[in-house]
Design a protein around this motif. Structure first.
Motif, PDB file in Angstrom:
ATOM      1  N   ARG A 152       0.828  -1.202   0.000  1.00 11.13           N
ATOM      2  CA  ARG A 152       0.000   0.000   0.000  1.00 11.13           C
ATOM      3  C   ARG A 152       0.865   1.256   0.000  1.00 11.13           C
ATOM      4  O   ARG A 152       1.898   1.331   0.663  1.00 11.13           O
ATOM      5  N   GLU A 196       0.661   5.406   0.692  1.00  9.68           N
ATOM      6  CA  GLU A 196      -0.143   6.432   1.355  1.00  9.68           C
ATOM      7  C   GLU A 196       0.543   7.788   1.218  1.00  9.68           C
ATOM      8  O   GLU A 196       1.768   7.890   1.343  1.00  9.68           O
ATOM      9  N   TYR A 241       5.186   3.882   2.205  1.00  8.23           N
ATOM     10  CA  TYR A 241       4.944   2.665   1.423  1.00  8.23           C
ATOM     11  C   TYR A 241       5.122   1.458   2.335  1.00  8.23           C
ATOM     12  O   TYR A 241       6.160   1.315   3.003  1.00  8.23           O
ATOM     13  N   PRO A 265      -9.961   6.505   7.838  1.00  6.71           N
ATOM     14  CA  PRO A 265     -10.170   6.179   6.433  1.00  6.71           C
ATOM     15  C   PRO A 265     -11.643   6.416   6.063  1.00  6.71           C
ATOM     16  O   PRO A 265     -12.545   5.884   6.711  1.00  6.71           O
ATOM     17  N   GLY A 290     -10.320   5.456  -0.941  1.00  7.40           N
ATOM     18  CA  GLY A 290      -8.923   5.636  -0.583  1.00  7.40           C
ATOM     19  C   GLY A 290      -8.619   6.949   0.094  1.00  7.40           C
ATOM     20  O   GLY A 290      -7.466   7.209   0.456  1.00  7.40           O
ATOM     21  N   THR A 302      -5.490  12.421   3.550  1.00  5.47           N
ATOM     22  CA  THR A 302      -4.605  11.359   3.108  1.00  5.47           C
ATOM     23  C   THR A 302      -5.249  10.582   1.975  1.00  5.47           C
ATOM     24  O   THR A 302      -6.485  10.470   1.894  1.00  5.47           O
ATOM     25  N   TYR A 303      -4.405  10.070   1.109  1.00  3.56           N
ATOM     26  CA  TYR A 303      -4.890   9.199   0.037  1.00  3.56           C
ATOM     27  C   TYR A 303      -4.106   7.905   0.088  1.00  3.56           C
ATOM     28  O   TYR A 303      -2.865   7.917   0.193  1.00  3.56           O
ATOM     29  N   SER A 304      -4.816   6.789   0.033  1.00  2.00           N
ATOM     30  CA  SER A 304      -4.197   5.482   0.138  1.00  2.00           C
ATOM     31  C   SER A 304      -4.559   4.642  -1.081  1.00  2.00           C
ATOM     32  O   SER A 304      -5.732   4.588  -1.477  1.00  2.00           O
ATOM     33  N   TYR A 305      -3.546   3.996  -1.658  1.00  2.00           N
ATOM     34  CA  TYR A 305      -3.793   3.110  -2.804  1.00  2.00           C
ATOM     35  C   TYR A 305      -3.262   1.723  -2.445  1.00  2.00           C
ATOM     36  O   TYR A 305      -2.073   1.552  -2.135  1.00  2.00           O
ATOM     37  N   ASP A 306      -4.167   0.731  -2.458  1.00  2.00           N
ATOM     38  CA  ASP A 306      -3.818  -0.640  -2.107  1.00  2.00           C
ATOM     39  C   ASP A 306      -3.573  -1.424  -3.392  1.00  2.00           C
ATOM     40  O   ASP A 306      -4.477  -1.642  -4.192  1.00  2.00           O
TER      41      ASP A 306
END
Length: 444
Positions: free
Chosen positions: A129, A131, A186, A367, A371, A437-441
């Protein structure tokens, strides 16, 4: 003739009896008396005419051989040989065997369940992931820089002047300013890498007062002004999860940090009241001042992440080991309009630092969806100093050139021995921020 035969028979009888006594165990003798009594005892000793026996109660007794009819000996009982073959445990009953097997099966089932549960936890804790965090808020920077140099130079200049002239610097009280931050994290399985930057600004007031004037007299002197303090910070961290779990995570962390701290004061003014009664030495002027510092080094500590409901709490404690340098530059430009007199002088210093401190970071992350999330955080850092090297340069309008050798000796004495160690302060910085925040899994 008959008497001789009787003596022979008695000798043969007692000879046989003695032979028998030497061939059996002494405890196995039964004595039959002529009066019909039967005595079981141990023959302790005997002569040709009497026998000494030991009764079962431990007492001894003498018996005349003429009263004894005969003595019989019991056969010694040979003890049965011990069976040295080890005896195994008794064979359990079939019901006990079944019960034992059931208990072992239950224990094994519990162990298997724990193993499977732990495997599932490790699998669920796997991450891939990325972030990104952006934050803004307020901060307070209490930078030792300008005030430290003001204090040391004030004492040094007071020692070098005459007629009671001196300077004294008041410790500034910082006021909060703006803060901002940017961070990229990361996470891959047990490994977490972070890079980021932050900035914080604050403001403070410079206040110096004392006595100054020409060689013939003195008068009060004041230096007053406001200045801004800024601190910038870049860092990189690497951590490893020692016990991966989907709900919490503990990671030892090592990192690298670099800090830039700076103050600039271009609006500070100086005022001297002059000498009575004409006050011809009354002067006005400006005192531009700047102080800067660069520190860099490594850190070690621990990070702890915890999921509670729909939130995630992230904390980190880092021990800082830093080194670097600091500079200070102050110039005085003053003019006395009544006497048409002017002043112009300057002081420049350079110090090498060793600093030890700590950094604490606490962040609450929520969250949301797609994302996107939101966070609130507190960051606090502080460190103390040790001087490893220093130098001082003084410029005065009355001196064509400064003496580098003399300035170097004076700087070392002032900063390293005389005043510097006692004037050292802590540098502290605290920020409170909110952000997105932006999170990409990558696993989804």
């Amino acid at each position: 003739m008959r008497r001789l035969k009787n003596k022979v028979r008695a000798a043969i009888f007692f000879g046989c009896m003695i032979f028998s006594l030497t061939s059996v165990h002494p405890n196995d003798q039964v004595i039959y008396m002529k009066d019909g009594r039967v005595i079981t005892a141990e023959i302790v000793s005997q002569t040709a005419f009497k026998v000494v026996i030991k009764l079962p109660d431990g007492s001894t007794k003498e018996i005349s051989k003429q009263d004894i009819k005969r003595i019989a000996f019991k056969e010694a009982k040979t003890p049965e040989p011990k069976d040295k073959t080890p005896v195994g445990p008794p064979t359990p009953a079939p019901e006990e065997v079944v019960k034992q097997q059931e208990e072992e099966s239950k224990k094994q089932a519990v162990l298997d369940e724990k193993t499977e549960k732990r495997k599932k936890q490790i699998e669920e804790a796997k991450r891939n992931r990325l972030e990104i965090f952006l934050g803004t808020g307020s901060g307070t920077v209490n930078f030792q820089g300008a005030n430290f140099y003001d204090q040391v130079i004030a004492v040094g200049s007071s020692i070098g002047q005459d007629s009671g002239k001196f300077e004294y610097s008041l410790e500034p009280k910082p006021k909060s300013g703006k803060a901002g931050s940017f961070e990229v994290r990361y996470s891959w399985n047990r490994y977490v890498g972070e890079i980021g930057a932050s900035s914080a600004t604050s403001s403070a007031t410079q206040s110096i007062f004392g006595l100054d004037g020409p060689s013939g007299g003195t008068y009060p002197k004041f230096i007053q002004g406001n200045y801004d303090v800024s601190m910038k910070h870049v860092f990189g961290n690497f951590s490893y999860s020692v016990y991966p779990h989907p709900k919490y995570d503990v990671r030892p962390v090592i990192g690298y940090h670099q800090f830039w701290s700076k103050t600039e004061n271009f609006n500070s003014t100086i005022f001297g009241t002059g000498t009575a009664p004409a006050f011809t030495e009354q002067y006005f002027g400006i005192v531009p001042t700047s102080a800067s510092e660069v520190l860099k080094g490594y850190s070690f500590g621990v990070q702890y992440d915890l999921k509670v409901g729909g939130f995630e709490i992230r904390t980190g404690l880092h021990i800082l080991k830093l080194q670097g340098f600091g500079t200070y530059d102050r110039n005085i430009y003053a003019y006395a309009p009544l006497s048409f007199d002017s002043q112009s002088n300057g002081i420049q210093t350079y110090n090498k630092w060793i600093a030890n401190g700590a950094l604490l970071d606490i962040r609450l992350v929520y969250p949301w969806k797609y994302g996107i999330g939101f966070w609130f955080g507190l960051n606090s850092m502080n460190w103390t100093y040790t001087i490893s090297d220093s130098s001082l340069s003084i410029k005065n309008e009355n001196v064509s050139d400064s003496n580098p050798a003399q300035d170097a000796v004076l700087g070392k004495l002032l900063f390293e021995s005389l005043v510097g160690p006692g004037a050292l302060k802590e540098t502290k910085a605290t920020t409170i921020q909110i952000g997105a925040t932006y999170s990409y899994d990558f696993n989804k």
